[in-house]
Design a protein around this motif. Structure first.
Motif, PDB file in Angstrom:
ATOM      1  N   GLN A  99      25.980 123.546  40.589  1.00  0.00           N
ATOM      2  CA  GLN A  99      25.022 122.226  40.585  1.00  0.00           C
ATOM      3  C   GLN A  99      23.775 123.167  39.809  1.00  0.00           C
ATOM      4  OE1 GLN A  99      25.406 123.101  43.118  1.00  0.00           O
ATOM      5  NE2 GLN A  99      23.909 122.584  44.903  1.00  0.00           N
ATOM      6  N   THR A 102      23.207 118.600  38.467  1.00  0.00           N
ATOM      7  CA  THR A 102      23.363 117.539  38.999  1.00  0.00           C
ATOM      8  C   THR A 102      22.446 117.402  40.321  1.00  0.00           C
ATOM      9  OG1 THR A 102      25.532 116.942  38.197  1.00  0.00           O
ATOM     10  CG2 THR A 102      24.953 116.120  40.119  1.00  0.00           C
ATOM     11  N   ALA A 136      26.579 115.104  34.036  1.00  0.00           N
ATOM     12  CA  ALA A 136      26.498 116.502  33.797  1.00  0.00           C
ATOM     13  C   ALA A 136      27.874 116.770  34.441  1.00  0.00           C
ATOM     14  CB  ALA A 136      25.315 116.996  34.406  1.00  0.00           C
ATOM     15  N   VAL A 137      28.440 116.209  34.943  1.00  0.00           N
ATOM     16  CA  VAL A 137      29.678 117.226  35.374  1.00  0.00           C
ATOM     17  C   VAL A 137      31.261 117.171  34.223  1.00  0.00           C
ATOM     18  CG1 VAL A 137      31.604 117.468  37.213  1.00  0.00           C
ATOM     19  CG2 VAL A 137      29.396 116.549  37.732  1.00  0.00           C
ATOM     20  N   GLU A 138      31.289 118.014  34.552  1.00  0.00           N
ATOM     21  CA  GLU A 138      32.517 118.646  33.059  1.00  0.00           C
ATOM     22  C   GLU A 138      34.330 118.794  34.479  1.00  0.00           C
ATOM     23  OE1 GLU A 138      34.363 118.865  29.339  1.00  0.00           O
ATOM     24  OE2 GLU A 138      32.724 119.041  30.206  1.00  0.00           O
ATOM     25  N   VAL A 154      31.124 123.105  41.076  1.00  0.00           N
ATOM     26  CA  VAL A 154      31.088 121.570  40.470  1.00  0.00           C
ATOM     27  C   VAL A 154      31.306 122.732  38.876  1.00  0.00           C
ATOM     28  CG1 VAL A 154      29.836 120.333  38.887  1.00  0.00           C
ATOM     29  CG2 VAL A 154      29.507 120.056  41.512  1.00  0.00           C
ATOM     30  N   GLU A 156      29.499 122.301  34.759  1.00  0.00           N
ATOM     31  CA  GLU A 156      28.875 121.039  34.307  1.00  0.00           C
ATOM     32  C   GLU A 156      28.988 121.287  32.883  1.00  0.00           C
ATOM     33  OE1 GLU A 156      25.015 120.027  37.529  1.00  0.00           O
ATOM     34  OE2 GLU A 156      24.571 121.195  35.994  1.00  0.00           O
ATOM     35  N   LYS A 157      28.959 120.588  32.296  1.00  0.00           N
ATOM     36  CA  LYS A 157      28.124 120.832  30.604  1.00  0.00           C
ATOM     37  C   LYS A 157      27.377 121.304  30.142  1.00  0.00           C
ATOM     38  CE  LYS A 157      30.366 116.093  30.798  1.00  0.00           C
ATOM     39  NZ  LYS A 157      29.904 114.897  30.243  1.00  0.00           N
TER      40      LYS A 157
END
Length: 297
Positions: A99, A102, A136-138, A154, A156-157
């Motif tokens: 992260q 996030t 923001a989490v893919e 996590v 993220e994008k």
């Protein structure tokens, strides 16, 4: 069959049947006979009706007792969970990695909302699905490590641009979706876009500018004008007005003028490329020049 001789009827007398006595049957006996006839004739139908009545009574009974049943089941679940926690399977550590945009607190909050207070009844699939709520989490991987640990990884994008709106600077992905905020300027290497609709169309313009290193040098902001076209604004204060259509041709023209005449480095404040084949310039007016212009009749 026994045969009856004629002699048996020697003393017989004619009798009117209407004068014979009629026995009185009880109401209960008549009802019993009627019920027996109904059962013989309509047995299948009566069985179905009885089954439907019993099912209806059962449903009504369960509905009326729903509160008591729910309280009982809930109490059982709490007791079982309490036993798991007491046995050392209570979740007391959540390890998070991957992260950047996030916040850890948001991830932990969603983990606590997922069903289960111990590693034995913790729902990994539900936790993974809820993490996708974070903008923001893919994607995410959630694992249980017995006896009492949850591991969250996590993905993220990736932000492609910064979008300045008011006093806030937002990070947007390739779809133009806001995925985080950049108040400290951590992502200063990303292009800055401003204006209405800038976030939605930023990727196309950024990809077009990637081909022209000489144009993007010292470029400060991409400004969206009327949600129709773009202006290039440089740190020197120079503004380049691009057309609504034919942007690629205008950029190639600007690159040629920069390579041949260093146009972007000249003492101008505005380069207008909105008319195809025409380059309009607005030079910088110095204070002395402005004073001379005022003196002229």
């Amino acid at each position: 069959m026994q045969q009856v001789g004629v002699k048996s009827f020697v003393g017989a007398q004619p009798v009117d049947p209407r004068q014979l006595p009629v026995p009185i049957r009880s109401i209960g006996r008549q009802a019993l006979i009627g019920a027996n006839h109904a059962w013989v004739l309509h047995k299948r139908l009566l069985v179905r009706i009885g089954g439907a009545i019993l099912a209806l009574l059962l449903i009504v009974g369960v509905y009326e007792a729903r509160g008591v049943v729910w309280v009982g089941l809930n109490s059982i679940v709490k007791i079982v969970r309490g036993e798991f926690v007491a046995a050392g399977f209570g979740i007391n550590q959540i390890q998070i990695s991957g992260q950047t945009l996030t916040r850890d607190s948001d991830i932990v909050t969603l983990m606590t909302l997922s069903a289960g207070s111990s590693t034995l009844d913790f729902d990994v699939e539900k936790a993974r699905a809820r993490l996708s709520w974070l903008r923001a989490v893919e994607g995410a991987t959630v694992r249980k490590v017995y006896p009492n640990q949850i591991i969250v990884e996590v993905a993220e994008k990736s932000p492609v641009a910064r979008w300045r709106s008011g006093s806030s600077t937002w990070l947007v992905d390739e779809r133009g979706t806001i995925i985080g905020e950049d108040p400290a300027g951590t992502y200063a290497d990303l292009p800055m876009v401003v204006g209405e609709g800038a976030a939605d169309d930023a990727l196309v313009m950024i990809r077009a500018l990637d081909r022209y290193d000489t144009i993007t040098k010292d470029l400060a902001v991409l400004s969206r004008i009327g949600d129709r076209r773009w202006d290039l604004i440089y740190y020197s204060g120079l503004r380049v007005q691009l057309p609504e259509l034919g942007v690629a041709q205008a950029l190639r023209q600007l690159e040629t003028y920069q390579a041949d005449y260093a146009l972007l480095d000249r003492d101008v404040t505005l380069i207008d490329l909105r008319v195809p084949g025409v380059v309009a310039l607005k030079p910088v007016i110095r204070e002395a020049e402005a004073a001379d212009m005022k003196k002229k009749p």
